[in-house]
Write an enzyme that holds these catalytic residues in place. Sequence first.
Site, short mmCIF file in Angstrom:
data_model
loop_
_atom_site.label_atom_id
_atom_site.label_comp_id
_atom_site.label_asym_id
_atom_site.label_seq_id
_atom_site.Cartn_x
_atom_site.Cartn_y
_atom_site.Cartn_z
N LYS A 43 0.86 -1.18 0.00
CA LYS A 43 0.00 0.00 0.00
C LYS A 43 0.89 1.23 0.00
O LYS A 43 1.92 1.25 0.70
CB LYS A 43 -0.89 -0.03 1.25
N SER A 93 -9.73 1.91 3.09
CA SER A 93 -8.87 2.71 2.25
C SER A 93 -7.86 1.90 1.45
O SER A 93 -7.29 2.41 0.49
CB SER A 93 -8.12 3.72 3.12
N SER A 105 -10.04 -0.58 7.18
CA SER A 105 -9.43 -0.38 5.86
C SER A 105 -8.74 -1.60 5.27
O SER A 105 -8.33 -1.56 4.11
CB SER A 105 -8.44 0.78 5.91
#
Lengths: 483, 479
Positions: free
Chosen positions: A76, A151, A175
């Site tokens: 990420k 997210s 997330s």
Amino acid sequence: MNYKFITEFSNALHTKKISSVELTRYFLDRIKKFDKQLNSFITVCEDEALKEAKKADELLAKGQAHALTGIPIAHKDIFCTQGIKTSCGSKMLDNFISPYDATVVKKFKEAGTVLLGKTNMDEFAMGSSNENSFYGPVKNPWDLSVVPGGSSGGSAAAVAAHLAPAATGTDTGGSIRQPAGLCGITGIKPTYGRVSRYGMIAFASSLDQGGPFARSAADVALLLNAMSGFDEHDSTSVNKVVPDYSSTLDQPLNGLRIGLPKEYFGKGLDPEISKLIHEAVEEFKKLGATIHEINLPNTELSIPAYYVVAPAECSSNLARFDGVRYGYRCDNPKDLEDLYKRSRSEGFGSEVKRRIMIGTYALSAGYYDAYYLKAQKIRCLIRNDFVEAFKKVDIILGPTSPTTAFKIGEKVDDPVSMYLSDIYTIAVNLAGLPGISIPAGFVNKLPVGMQLIANYFEEGRLLNVAHRFQTVTDWHTKIPEGF
Amino acid sequence: MEWETVIGLEVHTQLSTQSKLFSSASTAFGAEPNTQASIIDLGFPGVLPVLNREVVQMAIKLGLGINATITKKSIFARKNYFYPDLPKGYQISQYELPVVGKGFLDIILEDGSTKRIQITRAHLEEDAGKSLHEDFHGLSGIDLNRAGTPLLEIVSEPDMRSAKEAIAYLKALHSLVRYLEICDGNMQEGSFRCDANVSVRRKGDSKFGTRTELKNINSFRFIERAINFEVERQIALIESGGTVKQETRLYDPNKNETRTMRSKEEANDYRYFPDPDLLPLVITDEMIESVRSNLPELPQQKRQRFMDQYGLTAYDATVLVSSKPLADYFEIVVKESGNQPKLAANWIMGDLSAALNKDDIEITACHVSAKQLGKLIQRISDNTISGKIAKTIFETLWNKEGNDVDEIIEKQGLKQVTDTGAIEKLIDQILSDNADKVAEYRSGKDKLFGFFVGLAMKASGGKMNPQQLNEVLKKKLAG
């Protein structure tokens, strides 16, 4: 490629059926081919990846390889990667090349993984749909018109579409678990303090926790083995031995006490999802578990408490992005105030600004007690709910999200409705507990996630329960059509 | 109208650690700008603070030194404000639960009396960097070497009633932190900085007046001047019908005045909250006891001992214990002098201090050793030399024209004349040469005694033992 799982790739690498360079090339080609549709990557590190793969092949040839040596992975874009752009999904850091590796990145390097690239995400991890990225929304590979969740939407979509066998994510209010659920893969949020936060760009420090995505619990166990552990650079990481999560996957579930919180099956939950979760419960009964109804009475307070604590911490954590030392700086600032105002208003997106303002307000003199302090007290109540529950059961089970993935654009103008999509995941962060989302079926061709929650540092138990479920179901083996 | 001054002080002591409060970067002073700032000090994305454990002991030391309660579980908080030399946009400090709680420090006033100053708290915090507004053609330069340097901020109650009391408190605290070896006390380099909260009220009023905070004062002298200036400004303001505004004021040593830096309305709302990146700082009884058992003798204890053991006055003892090297010097001098503490104190506070001041030398760099001075004093006390001769020998030592006191006495023939026969002979001669003056003396002009002493001393080249001279002269003059 006949393999889907890291366990399979690892086996093939160690038995020389395939090289890491071939494997890496395979995923790089898939990224090239499919990511135009998904937008799951912000940066692809082709040259570096092939170099790392070559190095991994040398280790494999010398017999010096670990379980993850040569396995491609995506991080990420919230994890700092030395020499590689680390944007956090924001214009603010579009020009930021990190001078250091996050501890998680370092640990994966040491484990021999190959970095394919950095995945898309909601700006500064603030969002539940991945629509808040400076780099545009990510599409859900099961239906390109719906969101992948957020997210960590890029990581989840990339793993679901098989553009990477593994990816890292972070989970502040869901997330990891929510996008894992909406994309039909497995993702775990470990106990707060299990995985180092050093080098993971902070959103809400007391809630943030890194964790892995993969296609199966067994794969997630391998990844969690590599990324967990005490870090002297993170004062909140816990100095506790990391067990081998792979070694306990097959333990039988006889006598396992599973609790179903009444509050997780109430109003707002899609009845079709409820049905699938109850079908999964039946599978657990067959595996020997006993089912108990439990109460988590303060669940509905978790969203208001979260939307005070998280913005409060974010308003302070994001103060460093001021245009002075790195990141975005506005053109021709008139003076210091102008530099601050324009750099920040031009560099941050609207959801980030909304939360900074909420948080700044909540911490202001005269409001602190009514908001921040009150929210912290609610946090204690929520933690106590779980403490009480875990006196009666070993695992708490429920849906990960109240609905399947929603349409892109559907909730962008309604932040509260967006916030409510995290109703089942947020309390786990407020309590600091570990939680996992695993695939439990499909509603209208969209994946449904099931969340399992365990007591502190019981990730081994979570993975064991998830793995046993995956030995009797095949939801986790599905790959979206067209990929 | 009689006015009373009320002063409270906030002292920032820079703790003398090798590395910063939350990073491993060096704290050494004077390096090239921005060469001692790690990514943690620079507030890079993703970095986290880790407490330097060295400071914990130092905080406990201070707490014990000011007789304070040590907080068992203190909390680091974030103080949020924007400034370019504050990289994270917040300063890590302590707010609601500081590491050191209520304590006190006794100060000695000029009249020798003791006054107890209450200390509210002391908390750990990181320093900010420096903004440099000159030499950048209208832009500002930022030096982050100092960012993250550990500070212990010591906050007093508004217990001081004059600039002199404030200075006495600051000196006592300055002395204490150096005894404890937690701060080098260097005020020029900013290791010991002071903000003063100053207000005035009519004598007898129980309510405090509105205070102003004076910042940026880096010497005892300037602090005293700044406070005095500010007190006069406030009194003049009120007496002319105005009111004091609560504000922060800067002292300008060049103009000897204070001026507004920012008013209360412009003050930041710091939005303090507990730093979620740091665990509470836990201090156990064992840690406190272990620090206590290794605590050196502190200035107040040493002062009392100097008074008891050496019979010094409170004033002398206060001066001598003000720095540990000075106190140590004194004790060696006493030992070498054959136990002459009063002479030792007089010499150190007199001739030695004057010489040190004149040449701007610290006691630690003093080239006249305590052993040499002790020997010199011993020679005074055993009547080998007179005090007057001793001064010339001291000068010889100071000017590095000789090393060994006895050798200097020998070589220059400075030995005191103590042979009574020789003294009588010399005095007889003087009296017979000045028969008229002797007659005047005997008729009642006592003052002439000094005249005869002068002549005798001159005749002996200053070497005559003054006591013996007095005795013999008195006897002879009496006839």
